[in-house]
Motif scaffolding. Structure first.
Motif, PDB file in Angstrom:
ATOM      1  N   MET A 153      28.527  39.334  44.040  1.00 59.30           N
ATOM      2  CA  MET A 153      30.015  38.994  44.391  1.00 59.30           C
ATOM      3  C   MET A 153      30.816  39.228  43.422  1.00 59.30           C
ATOM      4  O   MET A 153      30.727  38.801  42.354  1.00 59.30           O
ATOM      5  CB  MET A 153      30.044  37.586  45.199  1.00 59.30           C
ATOM      6  CG  MET A 153      31.512  37.474  45.748  1.00 59.30           C
ATOM      7  SD  MET A 153      31.817  35.656  46.037  1.00 59.30           S
ATOM      8  CE  MET A 153      30.467  35.496  47.267  1.00 59.30           C
ATOM      9  N   ASN A 154      31.541  40.538  43.618  1.00 57.81           N
ATOM     10  CA  ASN A 154      32.667  40.948  42.579  1.00 57.81           C
ATOM     11  C   ASN A 154      34.024  40.484  42.879  1.00 57.81           C
ATOM     12  O   ASN A 154      34.523  40.566  43.986  1.00 57.81           O
ATOM     13  CB  ASN A 154      32.715  42.249  42.482  1.00 57.81           C
ATOM     14  CG  ASN A 154      31.353  43.013  42.001  1.00 57.81           C
ATOM     15  OD1 ASN A 154      30.691  42.539  41.335  1.00 57.81           O
ATOM     16  ND2 ASN A 154      31.042  43.900  42.517  1.00 57.81           N
ATOM     17  N   ILE A 155      34.582  39.539  41.950  1.00 58.57           N
ATOM     18  CA  ILE A 155      36.007  39.193  42.143  1.00 58.57           C
ATOM     19  C   ILE A 155      36.745  39.748  41.113  1.00 58.57           C
ATOM     20  O   ILE A 155      36.486  39.629  39.801  1.00 58.57           O
ATOM     21  CB  ILE A 155      35.911  37.754  42.054  1.00 58.57           C
ATOM     22  CG1 ILE A 155      35.330  37.188  43.308  1.00 58.57           C
ATOM     23  CG2 ILE A 155      37.351  37.164  42.313  1.00 58.57           C
ATOM     24  CD1 ILE A 155      35.322  35.522  43.354  1.00 58.57           C
ATOM     25  N   LEU A 156      38.007  40.325  41.373  1.00 56.39           N
ATOM     26  CA  LEU A 156      38.842  40.925  40.444  1.00 56.39           C
ATOM     27  C   LEU A 156      40.167  39.768  40.166  1.00 56.39           C
ATOM     28  O   LEU A 156      40.767  39.575  41.242  1.00 56.39           O
ATOM     29  CB  LEU A 156      39.606  42.190  40.967  1.00 56.39           C
ATOM     30  CG  LEU A 156      40.168  43.381  40.042  1.00 56.39           C
ATOM     31  CD1 LEU A 156      39.383  43.509  38.997  1.00 56.39           C
ATOM     32  CD2 LEU A 156      40.373  44.522  41.072  1.00 56.39           C
ATOM     33  N   VAL A 157      40.254  39.499  38.941  1.00 52.54           N
ATOM     34  CA  VAL A 157      41.152  38.745  38.367  1.00 52.54           C
ATOM     35  C   VAL A 157      42.278  39.438  38.010  1.00 52.54           C
ATOM     36  O   VAL A 157      42.120  39.950  37.029  1.00 52.54           O
ATOM     37  CB  VAL A 157      40.851  37.565  37.600  1.00 52.54           C
ATOM     38  CG1 VAL A 157      41.729  36.595  37.023  1.00 52.54           C
ATOM     39  CG2 VAL A 157      39.678  36.681  38.210  1.00 52.54           C
ATOM     40  N   VAL A 158      43.540  39.470  38.628  1.00 51.61           N
ATOM     41  CA  VAL A 158      44.789  40.272  37.931  1.00 51.61           C
ATOM     42  C   VAL A 158      45.795  39.477  37.531  1.00 51.61           C
ATOM     43  O   VAL A 158      46.469  38.949  38.344  1.00 51.61           O
ATOM     44  CB  VAL A 158      45.153  41.221  38.861  1.00 51.61           C
ATOM     45  CG1 VAL A 158      46.214  42.329  38.466  1.00 51.61           C
ATOM     46  CG2 VAL A 158      43.773  42.049  39.533  1.00 51.61           C
ATOM     47  N   ASP A 159      45.768  39.363  36.170  1.00 52.50           N
ATOM     48  CA  ASP A 159      47.043  38.184  35.602  1.00 52.50           C
ATOM     49  C   ASP A 159      47.379  38.792  34.332  1.00 52.50           C
ATOM     50  O   ASP A 159      46.334  39.176  33.632  1.00 52.50           O
ATOM     51  CB  ASP A 159      46.625  36.737  35.515  1.00 52.50           C
ATOM     52  CG  ASP A 159      47.580  35.885  35.454  1.00 52.50           C
ATOM     53  OD1 ASP A 159      48.427  35.882  34.403  1.00 52.50           O
ATOM     54  OD2 ASP A 159      47.681  34.836  36.394  1.00 52.50           O
ATOM     55  N   ASP A 160      48.787  38.755  33.965  1.00 56.66           N
ATOM     56  CA  ASP A 160      48.998  39.401  32.723  1.00 56.66           C
ATOM     57  C   ASP A 160      49.065  38.418  31.653  1.00 56.66           C
ATOM     58  O   ASP A 160      49.433  38.456  30.555  1.00 56.66           O
ATOM     59  CB  ASP A 160      50.306  39.964  32.949  1.00 56.66           C
ATOM     60  CG  ASP A 160      51.540  39.183  33.302  1.00 56.66           C
ATOM     61  OD1 ASP A 160      51.035  38.271  34.148  1.00 56.66           O
ATOM     62  OD2 ASP A 160      52.619  39.163  32.804  1.00 56.66           O
ATOM     63  N   LEU A 215      35.685  30.585  38.093  1.00 57.29           N
ATOM     64  CA  LEU A 215      35.110  31.322  39.185  1.00 57.29           C
ATOM     65  C   LEU A 215      33.362  31.431  38.648  1.00 57.29           C
ATOM     66  O   LEU A 215      32.598  31.164  39.375  1.00 57.29           O
ATOM     67  CB  LEU A 215      35.571  32.852  38.964  1.00 57.29           C
ATOM     68  CG  LEU A 215      36.810  32.735  39.747  1.00 57.29           C
ATOM     69  CD1 LEU A 215      37.276  34.252  39.322  1.00 57.29           C
ATOM     70  CD2 LEU A 215      36.645  32.584  41.256  1.00 57.29           C
ATOM     71  N   GLN A 216      33.174  31.545  37.378  1.00 59.59           N
ATOM     72  CA  GLN A 216      31.705  31.545  37.027  1.00 59.59           C
ATOM     73  C   GLN A 216      31.061  30.234  36.937  1.00 59.59           C
ATOM     74  O   GLN A 216      29.903  30.141  36.720  1.00 59.59           O
ATOM     75  CB  GLN A 216      31.674  32.187  35.496  1.00 59.59           C
ATOM     76  CG  GLN A 216      32.231  33.684  35.397  1.00 59.59           C
ATOM     77  CD  GLN A 216      32.551  33.942  34.031  1.00 59.59           C
ATOM     78  OE1 GLN A 216      32.677  33.217  32.984  1.00 59.59           O
ATOM     79  NE2 GLN A 216      32.692  35.345  33.878  1.00 59.59           N
ATOM     80  N   ASN A 217      31.655  29.082  37.150  1.00 61.81           N
ATOM     81  CA  ASN A 217      31.261  27.688  37.343  1.00 61.81           C
ATOM     82  C   ASN A 217      31.262  27.192  38.720  1.00 61.81           C
ATOM     83  O   ASN A 217      31.137  25.987  38.826  1.00 61.81           O
ATOM     84  CB  ASN A 217      31.835  26.816  36.473  1.00 61.81           C
ATOM     85  CG  ASN A 217      31.563  27.411  34.828  1.00 61.81           C
ATOM     86  OD1 ASN A 217      30.498  26.672  34.059  1.00 61.81           O
ATOM     87  ND2 ASN A 217      32.224  27.802  34.125  1.00 61.81           N
ATOM     88  N   THR A 218      31.412  28.042  39.578  1.00 64.48           N
ATOM     89  CA  THR A 218      31.394  27.691  40.842  1.00 64.48           C
ATOM     90  C   THR A 218      30.099  27.562  41.593  1.00 64.48           C
ATOM     91  O   THR A 218      29.805  27.152  42.579  1.00 64.48           O
ATOM     92  CB  THR A 218      32.178  28.734  41.829  1.00 64.48           C
ATOM     93  OG1 THR A 218      31.498  29.964  41.751  1.00 64.48           O
ATOM     94  CG2 THR A 218      33.722  28.624  41.648  1.00 64.48           C
ATOM     95  N   GLY A 219      29.162  28.479  40.912  1.00 61.13           N
ATOM     96  CA  GLY A 219      27.640  28.274  41.388  1.00 61.13           C
ATOM     97  C   GLY A 219      27.378  29.263  42.573  1.00 61.13           C
ATOM     98  O   GLY A 219      26.458  29.415  42.955  1.00 61.13           O
ATOM     99  N   GLY A 256      27.397  32.579  42.074  1.00 64.99           N
ATOM    100  CA  GLY A 256      26.910  33.951  41.345  1.00 64.99           C
ATOM    101  C   GLY A 256      27.951  34.938  41.533  1.00 64.99           C
ATOM    102  O   GLY A 256      27.650  36.207  42.040  1.00 64.99           O
ATOM    103  N   VAL A 257      29.002  34.741  40.756  1.00 70.07           N
ATOM    104  CA  VAL A 257      30.312  35.571  40.960  1.00 70.07           C
ATOM    105  C   VAL A 257      30.119  36.502  39.737  1.00 70.07           C
ATOM    106  O   VAL A 257      29.867  35.889  38.404  1.00 70.07           O
ATOM    107  CB  VAL A 257      31.441  34.706  40.951  1.00 70.07           C
ATOM    108  CG1 VAL A 257      32.646  35.730  40.674  1.00 70.07           C
ATOM    109  CG2 VAL A 257      31.705  34.111  42.169  1.00 70.07           C
TER     110      VAL A 257
END
Length: 224
Positions: free
Chosen positions: A1-8, A20-24, A26-27
């Motif tokens: 599962m790919n999640i794109l985080v867009v924040d400046d 996200l990486q600690n949600t379990g 598999g992100v």
């Protein structure tokens, strides 16, 4: 599962990625400091199951960042993160087709709930927004609980288009239907939800905790 985080903001972007990486789940997280950089990654072939988008991005004002994503990449679900908790802003984001809105002041459990709801095909709104306006009537609550038996498969597809903020003409084109047929389906959906417009329909789904997958799992009764 790919999640794109867009924040400046690098610190906040890293914090979201860490969460996200600690949600379990598999992100796989891809970070972008600008929306244009995110579009470049998507245009280069990156498949994103979700974009988590800061509302205020360089080069974009107001809600233009959400509009840009919905126009250029309508297939990518958007979860908005913002320091602006004005219910009117939340509603505008949903009007534009965002699948959810989380205030930056929200605790981690609220962020996780939003993430789970949106990835399941539902709409997430902060409790402060759900509590604004007229409370759901008993008739509405009863209708929402039986919604899966009130909609045909085609109407569920139209409802997904409504959740995504797509106008009737786009829904009609994508489903190979006439504008008149889509209008008829929309009218039936609004009646089934006991609401008067498309935004109220999206809010009804959020209030009821329903997702498109829930509706797909509840097939309509056979027509005799």
């Amino acid at each position: 599962m790919n999640i794109l985080v867009v924040d400046d903001h690098p610190l906040y972007r890293s914090g979201v990625s860490f969460a996200l990486q600690n949600t379990g789940m598999g992100v796989e997280v891809v970070e972008c400091a600008t929306l244009d950089a995110a579009f470049q990654r998507l245009d280069a072939g990156l498949r994103a199951d979700l974009m988590i988008l800061d509302l205020q991005m360089p080069g974009y004002t107001g809600l233009d960042s959400v509009r840009a994503v919905r126009n250029r990449r309508p297939e990518v679900p958007v979860l908005v993160l913002s320091g602006n908790e004005d219910p009117a802003v939340v509603r505008e984001c949903i009007d534009l087709g965002a699948f959810g809105f989380v205030p930056k002041s929200a605790p981690s459990d609220q962020f996780n709930a939003a993430l789970a709801r949106v990835l399941a095909g539902g709409v997430y709104l902060p409790p402060t927004s759900l509590s604004v306006g007229v409370p759901a009537t008993r008739a509405q609550q009863d209708a929402w609980s039986r919604l899966g038996t009130h909609l045909t498969e085609r109407q569920r597809q139209v409802l997904l288009g409504i959740v995504q903020g797509k106008p009737n003409k786009v829904i009609a084109r994508e489903l190979g239907l006439s504008d008149t047929t889509v209008k008829s389906h929309v009218a039936h959906i609004l009646a089934a939800l006991v609401v008067s417009n498309r935004t109220e329909a999206v809010y009804a789904l959020a209030r009821a905790g329903l997702s498109i997958r829930d509706l797909e799992a509840s097939p309509a009764p056979p027509v005799h």
